[in-house]
Enzyme design. Structure first.
Site, PDB file in Angstrom:
ATOM      1  N   HIS A 200       0.824  -1.214   0.000  1.00  0.00           N
ATOM      2  CA  HIS A 200       0.000   0.000   0.000  1.00  0.00           C
ATOM      3  C   HIS A 200       0.860   1.266   0.000  1.00  0.00           C
ATOM      4  CE1 HIS A 200      -2.199  -3.283   2.048  1.00  0.00           C
ATOM      5  NE2 HIS A 200      -3.142  -2.938   1.201  1.00  0.00           N
TER       6      HIS A 200
HETATM    7  S1  FES Z   1       1.673  -0.605   3.350  1.00  0.00           S
HETATM    8 FE1  FES Z   1       0.030  -1.921   3.665  1.00  0.00          FE
HETATM    9  S2  FES Z   1       0.991  -3.699   4.299  1.00  0.00           S
HETATM   10 FE2  FES Z   1       2.626  -2.359   4.003  1.00  0.00          FE
END
Ligand code: FES
Length: 235
Positions: free
Chosen positions: A200
């Site tokens: 993410h």
């Molecule tokens: S940014 Fe979501 S799991 Fe690492």
């Protein structure tokens, strides 16, 4: 109507029986055996209908021949011995239980991992597995240590100085698990020269602190120590 002399004789017969009846009633309510005369080896049964006297059994052959002090000593000895045996049994039971519940040797061996630090060149990352999780070990350069120390700690999402995160500045040891949803970040990547989580888009700096993206916390520092022979012991 009965003639008067016959009635008088009936009353007289009843009166003559009265003392016997009263005595029987008294015996019936007595709750303790009545010893007969001065002979203490017999007693009168307190129960209604038992008219025969009985003999008290002779228990004298069971009586101790020793003195009172000797008997007391024997009693104390028996109580003490049984108490000691019971305590030893209880200790053994508890000890067995604890030994069974404690971790076995192979589990304890997995709890710690040793890494030879001499095999990690400066400026390089190594990833090891510890308790099923990746652990990042970075041999930091002097420039990276300077960079980590120049960050304004107050501006961080999870404020921690670099000193708080390392035991020796040149060795950074962290769990390789993103604090957002648990992905494994990539080393030497991201906007801050540290680690980048592609799941993410979380960016960690060269001290493993979260700098950008959804992760709420810095990468976690596991328990570790340095041994005298130049090894890192994780766990
Ligand atoms: S940014 Fe979501 S799991 Fe690492």
């Amino acid at each position: 109507m009965a003639p008067l002399p016959a009635l008088s004789r009936a009353v007289a017969r009843s009166a003559a029986r009265l003392p016997t009846t009263t005595t029987t009633a008294v015996r019936a309510v007595s709750s303790s055996p009545a010893l007969r005369g001065s002979d203490s080896s017999t007693y009168q049964s307190p129960f209604r209908g038992e008219s025969k006297s009985s003999r008290i059994p002779d228990f004298s052959k069971y009586m101790s021949k020793g003195s009172g002090a000797g008997n007391a000593l024997f009693g104390y000895f028996m109580v003490g011995t049984l108490g000691a045996i019971s305590a030893a049994g209880a200790k053994s039971t508890v000890q067995e239980f604890l030994v069974n519940m404690s971790a076995s040797a192979d589990v304890l061996a997995m709890a710690k991992v040793e890494v030879d630090l001499a095999s990690i060149p400066e400026g390089k990352n190594v990833i090891i597995k510890w308790r099923g999780k990746p652990v990042f070990i970075r041999h930091r350069t002097a420039a990276e240590i300077d960079e980590a120390n120049q960050v304004n700690v107050a501006s961080l999402r999870d404020p921690e100085s670099d000193e708080q995160r390392v035991k020796r500045p040149e060795w950074l040891v962290m769990l390789g698990v993103c604090t957002h949803l648990g992905c494994v970040p990539i080393g030497e990547a991201g906007d801050f020269g540290g680690w980048f989580c592609p799941c993410h888009g979380s960016h960690y700096d060269i001290s493993g602190r979260i700098r950008k993206g959804p992760a709420p916390l810095n990468l976690e520092i596991p328990a570790y120590d340095f041994s005298d022979d130049g090894k890192l012991v994780v766990g």
